[in-house]
Scaffold this active site. Structure first.
Site, mmCIF file in Angstrom:
data_model
loop_
_atom_site.group_PDB
_atom_site.id
_atom_site.type_symbol
_atom_site.label_atom_id
_atom_site.label_comp_id
_atom_site.label_asym_id
_atom_site.label_seq_id
_atom_site.Cartn_x
_atom_site.Cartn_y
_atom_site.Cartn_z
ATOM 1 C CG ASP A 121 2.296 -9.392 8.158
ATOM 2 O OD1 ASP A 121 1.629 -10.006 8.940
ATOM 3 O OD2 ASP A 121 2.311 -9.391 6.881
ATOM 4 C CD GLU B 55 7.696 -26.712 25.491
ATOM 5 O OE1 GLU B 55 6.055 -26.596 24.301
ATOM 6 O OE2 GLU B 55 7.490 -26.508 26.175
ATOM 7 C CB SER C 293 -0.749 0.130 1.383
ATOM 8 O OG SER C 293 -1.745 -1.370 1.465
HETATM 9 O O1 F6P Z 1 -0.166 -9.372 5.615
HETATM 10 C C1 F6P Z 1 -1.527 -9.532 6.499
HETATM 11 C C2 F6P Z 1 -1.200 -10.891 6.409
HETATM 12 O O2 F6P Z 1 -2.295 -11.369 7.313
HETATM 13 C C3 F6P Z 1 -0.057 -12.123 6.642
HETATM 14 O O3 F6P Z 1 0.060 -11.976 7.931
HETATM 15 C C4 F6P Z 1 -0.782 -13.436 5.975
HETATM 16 O O4 F6P Z 1 0.207 -14.263 4.602
HETATM 17 C C5 F6P Z 1 -2.047 -12.904 4.702
HETATM 18 O O5 F6P Z 1 -1.431 -11.213 5.227
HETATM 19 C C6 F6P Z 1 -2.565 -12.864 4.400
HETATM 20 O O6 F6P Z 1 -3.782 -12.887 2.656
HETATM 21 P P1 F6P Z 1 -4.788 -12.872 2.685
HETATM 22 O O7 F6P Z 1 -5.938 -12.357 4.093
HETATM 23 O O8 F6P Z 1 -5.064 -11.591 0.910
HETATM 24 O O9 F6P Z 1 -4.794 -14.594 2.257
#
Ligand code: F6P
Length: 329
Positions: free
Chosen positions: A135, A195, A112
């Site tokens: 993320d 773990e 974005s």
């Molecule tokens: O970037 C945010 C996120 O939730 C990531 O952690 C994940 O890999 C991705 O988006 C999943 O994207 P979508 O909802 O488009 O499958």
């Protein structure tokens, strides 16, 4: 590109990419602050796709009432691949100009922000980015809105799995989101007493994982939890499960937490940072700042040039990994 700084009379705000808890708090803050500064605010629905469709509505003070606590985004969002094309961005700039929108607040992640930067460079649109992604993978900022909520959601889920794992003396591989970033996996690993944490960008040391599970069982552990960072694409935990079962004869369960981590009411921390960032973004546009991001550095909110935020964040996972393995002894 016209570099003359004009005073901003109206701003557009959009959410783009994966939604994250706290985006609504940021939208509310942008809208209320901008209106307080005498600026008209327009909500652009469904991110850049909605901008191209002209899906734009004026937002008043009450349009953002009662949303600070809500997950998702009232503006909706999308991943708009078309926006990588210059002709499409030209169209977007024309739409903004036809609607008399002088500046843009983009709440989202790396993709974005890249779109916002291009729009600024090619068409002089003043843009301010608010980092919103679970993320926590945007360079130039220590924090992105939604990360804390996602970690808390994952921790709650892992705690529940730990209960049943202990009752049955089982080992679970639990995969968390984060795309290529390991931030969620590492914090969840520490906070759940995992773990082991498997990072998607490191060679998987199966001997060590198998050895740790066996050692744990010998010293009386009733369960083992291995957190897996999803990496490029979800499903890594299933691959690891196959190897542990077929090559090491260890019975394991795999569980992908998935989109549960993106939803839910934002934590107090996410609401606080989102509110501060929305306020800073509206003030930044009002003061004529362009192409900057509301960032957290050394715990303080600062404005960082957008260009500095466009490279992937460099991670240093070693201290957290050392902590996790020291505590899982
Ligand atoms: O970037 C945010 C996120 O939730 C990531 O952690 C994940 O890999 C991705 O988006 C999943 O994207 P979508 O909802 O488009 O499958």
């Amino acid at each position: 590109m016209d570099t003359t700084v004009k005073s901003i009379k109206s701003v557009g705000v959009l959410c783009s990419g994966g939604d994250s808890p706290g985006m609504n708090a940021a939208v509310r803050s942008v809208v209320r602050t901008a209106i307080g500064l005498g600026i008209d605010v327009f909500g652009i629905y469904k991110g850049y796709s909605g901008l191209l469709e002209g899906n734009i509505q004026r937002l008043g003070l009450t349009s953002v009432s009662n949303i600070i606590q809500r997950g998702g985004t009232i503006l909706d969002t999308s991943r708009c691949l078309e926006f990588h094309t210059p002709e499409i961005r030209l169209e977007a700039a024309h739409i903004l100009s036809r609607k008399h929108i002088d500046g843009l607040v983009v709440i989202g992640g790396n993709g974005s922000f890249a779109g916002a930067m291009e729009l600024h460079i090619e068409h002089g649109v003043p843009v301010i980015g608010i980092p919103g992604t679970i993320d926590n993978d945007i360079s130039g900022t220590e924090y992105t809105i939604g990360f804390n909520t996602a970690v808390q959601t994952a921790v709650d889920a892992v705690d529940k799995i730990r209960d049943t794992a202990s009752a049955h003396a089982r080992t679970f591989l639990i995969e968390v989101m984060g795309h290529r970033s390991s931030s969620i996996a590492l914090q969840v690993g520490v906070c759940t007493g995992a773990e082991h944490v498997v990072l998607s960008n490191q060679v998987i040391n199966y001997d060590k994982i198998a050895g740790d599970i066996k050692k744990g069982a010998e010293r009386g552990k009733t369960s083992s939890i291995i957190i897996v960072a999803e990496g490029e694409k979800s499903g890594l935990s299933y691959q690891i499960k196959e190897v542990l079962m077929n090559q090491y004869a260890i019975a394991v369960h795999a569980c992908v937490l998935g989109h549960i981590q993106r939803g839910g009411s934002p934590t107090a921390l996410d609401r606080l940072i989102a509110s501060r960032m929305g306020y800073a973004a509206a003030h930044a546009l009002h003061q004529g700042l362009q192409a900057h991001v509301t960032a957290i550095n050394n715990g303080q909110l600062v404005m960082v040039p957008l260009a500095e935020c466009l490279e992937g964040k460099n991670e240093a996972p070693e201290p957290e990994l050392d902590l996790i393995s020291a505590l899982a002894i």
